[in-house]
Design a protein around this motif. Structure first.
Motif, PDB file in Angstrom:
ATOM      1  N   THR A  14       0.830  -1.200   0.000  1.00 55.51           N
ATOM      2  CA  THR A  14       0.000   0.000   0.000  1.00 55.51           C
ATOM      3  C   THR A  14       0.868   1.254   0.000  1.00 55.51           C
ATOM      4  N   MET A  15       1.921   1.246   0.805  1.00 59.24           N
ATOM      5  CA  MET A  15       2.813   2.405   0.869  1.00 59.24           C
ATOM      6  C   MET A  15       3.505   2.641  -0.474  1.00 59.24           C
ATOM      7  N   LYS A  40      -8.090  10.875  -4.905  1.00 54.36           N
ATOM      8  CA  LYS A  40      -9.148  10.027  -4.341  1.00 54.36           C
ATOM      9  C   LYS A  40      -8.622   8.618  -4.078  1.00 54.36           C
ATOM     10  N   LYS A  41      -7.868   8.091  -5.033  1.00 53.67           N
ATOM     11  CA  LYS A  41      -7.293   6.760  -4.873  1.00 53.67           C
ATOM     12  C   LYS A  41      -6.333   6.739  -3.675  1.00 53.67           C
ATOM     13  N   LEU A  45      -6.462   4.493  -0.216  1.00 56.60           N
ATOM     14  CA  LEU A  45      -5.336   3.660   0.199  1.00 56.60           C
ATOM     15  C   LEU A  45      -4.881   4.026   1.613  1.00 56.60           C
ATOM     16  N   CYS A  46      -4.883   5.318   1.935  1.00 55.77           N
ATOM     17  CA  CYS A  46      -4.515   5.753   3.286  1.00 55.77           C
ATOM     18  C   CYS A  46      -5.471   5.186   4.322  1.00 55.77           C
ATOM     19  N   LYS A  47      -6.751   5.198   4.018  1.00 57.01           N
ATOM     20  CA  LYS A  47      -7.749   4.647   4.937  1.00 57.01           C
ATOM     21  C   LYS A  47      -7.528   3.147   5.135  1.00 57.01           C
ATOM     22  N   ASP A  51      -6.556   1.428   8.680  1.00 56.53           N
ATOM     23  CA  ASP A  51      -7.352   0.336   9.250  1.00 56.53           C
ATOM     24  C   ASP A  51      -6.470  -0.869   9.567  1.00 56.53           C
ATOM     25  N   SER A  52      -5.589  -1.212   8.637  1.00 54.73           N
ATOM     26  CA  SER A  52      -4.691  -2.351   8.849  1.00 54.73           C
ATOM     27  C   SER A  52      -3.773  -2.115  10.045  1.00 54.73           C
ATOM     28  N   ILE A  53      -3.242  -0.928  10.145  1.00 55.30           N
ATOM     29  CA  ILE A  53      -2.340  -0.597  11.260  1.00 55.30           C
ATOM     30  C   ILE A  53      -3.095  -0.645  12.587  1.00 55.30           C
TER      31      ILE A  53
END
Length: 69
Positions: A14-15, A40-41, A45-47, A51-53
């Motif tokens: 993701t990063m 927007k993309k 991806l940040c969200k 969430d994963s973190i």
């Protein structure tokens, strides 16, 4: 619903995608419309990464709680 395993590879991937988006947006040939789509993309991806973190942090807190003496 099946549980989804979260791995550091997911976050790293993701990063890398986010870094690519930033690079693309910095391109002087990137149109305003394209920049908006990339933005927007990137926000999505940040969200996902956040969430994963947070899920990983929750698991760490559980493990730390189980190791208290």
């Amino acid at each position: 619903m099946a549980k989804q395993k979260i791995t550091s590879n997911d976050i790293e991937t993701t990063m890398k995608k986010l870094e690519k988006i930033v690079d693309d947006m910095r391109d002087e040939n990137c149109s305003l419309e394209k920049s908006f789509e990339l933005y927007k993309k990137g926000i999505n991806l940040c969200k996902e990464a956040q969430d994963s973190i947070q899920k990983i942090e929750g698991k760490i807190k559980i493990l730390e709680g189980n190791n208290e003496y």
